[in-house]
Design a protein around this motif. Structure first.
Motif, PDB file in Angstrom:
ATOM      1  N   LYS A 108      -7.501   0.107   5.430  1.00 50.09           N
ATOM      2  CA  LYS A 108      -6.342   0.570   4.798  1.00 50.09           C
ATOM      3  C   LYS A 108      -5.326  -0.389   4.640  1.00 50.09           C
ATOM      4  O   LYS A 108      -4.518  -0.038   4.061  1.00 50.09           O
ATOM      5  N   GLY A 157      -3.207  -3.869   3.344  1.00 50.52           N
ATOM      6  CA  GLY A 157      -3.093  -4.582   2.283  1.00 50.52           C
ATOM      7  C   GLY A 157      -2.619  -6.122   3.055  1.00 50.52           C
ATOM      8  O   GLY A 157      -3.055  -6.311   4.201  1.00 50.52           O
ATOM      9  N   THR A 167       0.784  -1.284  -0.110  1.00 51.99           N
ATOM     10  CA  THR A 167      -0.024   0.139   0.094  1.00 51.99           C
ATOM     11  C   THR A 167       0.977   1.159  -0.042  1.00 51.99           C
ATOM     12  O   THR A 167       0.504   2.448   0.106  1.00 51.99           O
ATOM     13  N   ARG A 187      -7.671  -3.675   1.437  1.00 50.65           N
ATOM     14  CA  ARG A 187      -6.963  -3.684   0.256  1.00 50.65           C
ATOM     15  C   ARG A 187      -5.959  -4.622  -0.014  1.00 50.65           C
ATOM     16  O   ARG A 187      -5.027  -4.496  -0.844  1.00 50.65           O
ATOM     17  N   ASP A 188      -6.377  -5.629   0.576  1.00 50.27           N
ATOM     18  CA  ASP A 188      -5.555  -6.995   0.267  1.00 50.27           C
ATOM     19  C   ASP A 188      -5.787  -7.538  -1.190  1.00 50.27           C
ATOM     20  O   ASP A 188      -6.951  -7.685  -1.612  1.00 50.27           O
ATOM     21  N   ARG A 189      -4.730  -7.676  -2.211  1.00 45.27           N
ATOM     22  CA  ARG A 189      -4.792  -8.163  -3.213  1.00 45.27           C
ATOM     23  C   ARG A 189      -4.038  -9.444  -3.578  1.00 45.27           C
ATOM     24  O   ARG A 189      -4.029  -9.798  -4.731  1.00 45.27           O
TER      25      ARG A 189
END
Length: 252
Positions: A228, A230, A144, A201-203
């Motif tokens: 917020k 990742g 992030t 926001r973990d991809r």
């Protein structure tokens, strides 16, 4: 004093917790962060088979946990699945588990794990992680915030020094999931005292992983979403991550 025993993901190295260790110094409540040593990581010898790998992980954990202390077992990525493997063996039954974005029953459905179970593809992993262009893409997609050169070098050195990198892709798959389902069937205590964290926001791995796992095991674990975060909050935002851990351990 509370102890957090940390089980990292594939390619993990101790340097990934440097920021978190620095952040610990500013905590009001004393908290110890213990990094579990995996076979075949950071230049250590590889395990010859999955049970030997788990034996070594269990021994490393046991050596790190002092008696009569508050202890939380924290597993991120495949570290979460390793904790469930230990529970399936009847180990660490009385110690709470915190799984952060764990890679679990989605192994059966997601494309990347399926591709990585092909041996010739696994053999290319170290080469891929060493390519600077791939490293820049990886950081841009999965972190992030930008990493400085030293942070990026230390992060990818974990993959470079991980001879077990392809082993976990080979070992952690549908046959293992079937064995775990059998071990947990009729033994709810083995999947008790489990909670989950997920970054909004973990991809790397989505929250559908949890829904698939809960359906397979017939469980419902409490989950906390950090909008917020990742996949690597211990690197992206170490102060926030350590504060959140301390709050959990204070309630044990």
């Amino acid at each position: 004093m509370g102890h957090v025993v940390f089980l990292g993901g594939n390619g993990h190295c101790a340097a990934r917790l440097d920021g978190a260790r620095a952040a610990l110094k500013g905590l009001r409540s004393p908290l110890t962060l213990v990094d579990v040593d995996y076979p075949g990581f950071e230049g250590r010898s590889r395990a010859t088979h999955p049970d030997a790998f788990l034996d070594a992980v269990h021994s490393s954990m046991a050596a790190a946990v002092p008696p009569e202390r508050r202890v939380l077992l924290y597993g991120t990525g495949v570290g979460g699945l390793l904790l469930l493997c230990l529970r399936a063996r009847g180990e660490w039954m009385d110690t709470p588990l915190l799984l952060q974005a764990p890679i679990l029953w989605g192994l059966e459905r997601r494309r990347l794990p399926a591709v990585m179970r092909v041996a010739p593809v696994r053999s290319l992993l170290h080469t891929l992680f060493a390519v600077p262009l791939f490293q820049r893409w990886f950081v841009g997609r999965y972190f992030t915030r930008p990493l400085d050169p030293a942070e990026r070098a230390s992060f990818f050195s974990g993959y470079a020094r991980c001879s077990a990198l392809p082993d976990l892709f080979a070992w952690l798959g549908p046959p293992l999931l079937r064995r775990l389902e059998t071990a947990f069937q009729g033994a709810p205590e083995r999947v008790a005292r489990v909670s989950v964290w997920w970054g909004g926001r973990d991809r790397v791995v989505g929250q559908g992983e949890l829904r698939t796992t809960e359906a397979a095991l017939g469980v419902r674990w409490p989950v906390t979403i950090f909008p917020k975060w990742g996949h690597y909050p211990m690197i992206d935002a170490p102060e926030e991550w350590v504060d959140a851990l301390a709050a959990i351990v204070d309630r044990l």
